[in-house]
Design an enzyme around this catalytic site. Structure first.
Site, PDB file in Angstrom:
ATOM      1  CE1 TYR A  92      -3.391  -2.563   0.203  1.00  0.00           C
ATOM      2  CE2 TYR A  92      -3.210  -2.752   2.624  1.00  0.00           C
ATOM      3  CZ  TYR A  92      -3.572  -3.269   1.569  1.00  0.00           C
ATOM      4  OH  TYR A  92      -4.389  -4.367   1.365  1.00  0.00           O
TER       5      TYR A  92
HETATM    6  C1  LIG Z   1      -0.763  -8.237   0.916  1.00  0.00           C
HETATM    7  C2  LIG Z   1      -0.835  -9.183  -0.220  1.00  0.00           C
HETATM    8  C3  LIG Z   1      -2.212  -9.404  -1.057  1.00  0.00           C
HETATM    9  C4  LIG Z   1       0.364  -8.836  -1.374  1.00  0.00           C
HETATM   10  O1  LIG Z   1       0.398  -9.716  -2.349  1.00  0.00           O
HETATM   11  P1  LIG Z   1       1.809 -10.078  -3.074  1.00  0.00           P
HETATM   12  O2  LIG Z   1       1.304 -10.878  -4.345  1.00  0.00           O
HETATM   13  O3  LIG Z   1       2.651 -10.892  -2.069  1.00  0.00           O
HETATM   14  O4  LIG Z   1       2.400  -8.656  -3.487  1.00  0.00           O
HETATM   15  P2  LIG Z   1       3.726  -8.262  -3.990  1.00  0.00           P
HETATM   16  O5  LIG Z   1       4.441  -9.306  -4.599  1.00  0.00           O
HETATM   17  O6  LIG Z   1       3.590  -7.109  -4.693  1.00  0.00           O
HETATM   18  O7  LIG Z   1       4.669  -7.895  -2.547  1.00  0.00           O
HETATM   19  C5  LIG Z   1       4.180  -6.771  -1.570  1.00  0.00           C
HETATM   20  C6  LIG Z   1       5.521  -6.864  -0.584  1.00  0.00           C
HETATM   21  O8  LIG Z   1       5.630  -7.801   0.136  1.00  0.00           O
HETATM   22  C7  LIG Z   1       6.903  -8.580  -0.133  1.00  0.00           C
HETATM   23  N1  LIG Z   1       6.546 -10.106  -0.017  1.00  0.00           N
HETATM   24  C8  LIG Z   1       5.844 -10.818  -0.535  1.00  0.00           C
HETATM   25  N2  LIG Z   1       5.891 -12.035  -0.258  1.00  0.00           N
HETATM   26  C9  LIG Z   1       7.208 -11.990   0.384  1.00  0.00           C
HETATM   27  C10 LIG Z   1       7.980 -13.157   1.173  1.00  0.00           C
HETATM   28  N3  LIG Z   1       7.231 -14.527   1.020  1.00  0.00           N
HETATM   29  N4  LIG Z   1       8.812 -12.891   1.840  1.00  0.00           N
HETATM   30  C11 LIG Z   1       9.297 -11.666   2.375  1.00  0.00           C
HETATM   31  N5  LIG Z   1       8.503 -10.464   1.478  1.00  0.00           N
HETATM   32  C12 LIG Z   1       7.307 -10.870   0.642  1.00  0.00           C
HETATM   33  C13 LIG Z   1       7.378  -8.129  -1.547  1.00  0.00           C
HETATM   34  O9  LIG Z   1       8.629  -7.957  -1.669  1.00  0.00           O
HETATM   35  C14 LIG Z   1       6.314  -6.478  -1.504  1.00  0.00           C
HETATM   36  O10 LIG Z   1       7.190  -5.785  -0.715  1.00  0.00           O
HETATM   37  P3  LIG Z   1       8.101  -4.277  -1.255  1.00  0.00           P
HETATM   38  O11 LIG Z   1       6.893  -3.627  -1.975  1.00  0.00           O
HETATM   39  O12 LIG Z   1       9.059  -3.888  -0.471  1.00  0.00           O
HETATM   40  O13 LIG Z   1       8.764  -5.218  -2.564  1.00  0.00           O
HETATM   41  C15 LIG Z   1      -0.409 -10.743  -0.006  1.00  0.00           C
HETATM   42  O14 LIG Z   1       1.000 -10.634   0.517  1.00  0.00           O
HETATM   43  C16 LIG Z   1      -1.610 -11.277   1.116  1.00  0.00           C
HETATM   44  O15 LIG Z   1      -2.239 -11.826   0.580  1.00  0.00           O
HETATM   45  N6  LIG Z   1      -0.890 -10.927   2.464  1.00  0.00           N
HETATM   46  C17 LIG Z   1      -1.908 -11.537   3.487  1.00  0.00           C
HETATM   47  C18 LIG Z   1      -3.429 -11.264   3.170  1.00  0.00           C
HETATM   48  C19 LIG Z   1      -3.174  -9.686   3.667  1.00  0.00           C
HETATM   49  O16 LIG Z   1      -2.603  -9.144   4.396  1.00  0.00           O
HETATM   50  N7  LIG Z   1      -4.267  -8.897   2.788  1.00  0.00           N
HETATM   51  C20 LIG Z   1      -4.558  -7.443   2.768  1.00  0.00           C
HETATM   52  C21 LIG Z   1      -5.461  -7.466   3.913  1.00  0.00           C
HETATM   53  S1  LIG Z   1      -5.782  -5.759   4.373  1.00  0.00           S
END
Ligand SMILES: CC(C)(COP(=O)(O)OP(=O)(O)OC[C@H]1O[C@@H](n2cnc3c(N)ncnc32)[C@H](O)[C@@H]1OP(=O)(O)O)[C@@H](O)C(=O)NCCC(=O)NCCS
Length: 196
Positions: free
Chosen positions: A157
């Site tokens: 975000y």
């Molecule tokens: C939030 C979410 C949707 C992001 O999806 P994603 O496909 O992982 O998104 P991105 O690949 O763009 O990653 C987002 C960030 O997390 C980091 N990240 C993702 N997976 C990671 C992992 N396994 N280990 C470390 N960092 C990670 C990415 O590097 C990125 O960080 P940056 O912006 O500093 O580079 C996902 O992580 C998720 O489902 N999280 C749990 C549910 C949640 O919190 N949803 C939102 C509720 S409000």
């Protein structure tokens, strides 16, 4: 010879999501690290949201047809539980700006299966979802603290330019503090160096 794409981002209509509801709720509980029983409680809420005017959803489907990620939302309006909760928070906050509640799209859910995280799928879901709204801005709420997964949401975000609307907000019936974040639309174009 052509090869099938490893995964594709698709728009999900109400019937599509209803057909995949169990799978989508499983993505939600695994992404959030919640106990599986949470899915049962959310089911009725998601079905209620699906029927709201302007509701839209997008998902990532892999080559086997499995759901890797899901995002949905709808236009906010007075009378909705979330709208009223945020309005209460803004009214009770010095400097709280009620204009955030004019003409917003609520990003209600955004989840990527843990084994598919970190490849930019979440960013692309968010972008695709809000690209389809004519609202002037987007609002969402996210837990202030938690394990590593909420931290990933925060990074996403902030990277996309979301600003604080409310901090440490307590929604009725939830003891955890939440942040409400927002930004104007449209989003800036993706960083050319990003993955996905
Ligand atoms: C939030 C979410 C949707 C992001 O999806 P994603 O496909 O992982 O998104 P991105 O690949 O763009 O990653 C987002 C960030 O997390 C980091 N990240 C993702 N997976 C990671 C992992 N396994 N280990 C470390 N960092 C990670 C990415 O590097 C990125 O960080 P940056 O912006 O500093 O580079 C996902 O992580 C998720 O489902 N999280 C749990 C549910 C949640 O919190 N949803 C939102 C509720 S409000």
């Amino acid at each position: 010879m052509t090869t099938a794409p490893a995964r594709r981002l698709v728009e999900l209509g109400p019937e599509d999501l209803i057909a995949r509801l169990d799978e989508a709720l499983a993505v939600y509980v695994s992404a959030m690290g919640y106990p599986p029983s949470t899915a049962r409680q959310r089911r009725a809420l998601w079905l209620d949201h699906i029927r709201r005017p302007g509701w839209r959803a997008v998902g990532w489907i892999d080559a086997t047809g499995a759901l890797l990620g899901i995002a949905y939302g709808y236009p906010g309006a007075p009378g909705q539980w979330w709208f009223e909760e945020v309005r209460r928070g803004l009214r009770g906050t010095p400097g709280g700006d009620l204009r955030w509640l004019d003409e917003y799209f609520e990003l209600t859910e955004l989840h990527v299966r843990p084994d598919a995280q970190g490849a930019g799928l979440g960013e692309q879901l968010l972008r695709a979802l809000v690209a389809g709204t004519d609202r002037s801005h987007v609002l969402l709420s996210t837990p202030e603290y938690g394990g590593s997964a909420p931290g990933r949401a925060w990074r996403l975000y902030r990277r996309l330019g979301f600003r604080d609307v409310l901090r440490e907000h307590r929604f009725t019936g939830d003891t955890r503090p939440f942040a409400v974040l927002g930004r104007t639309l449209p989003l800036d174009p993706p960083d050319p160096g990003s993955t996905g």
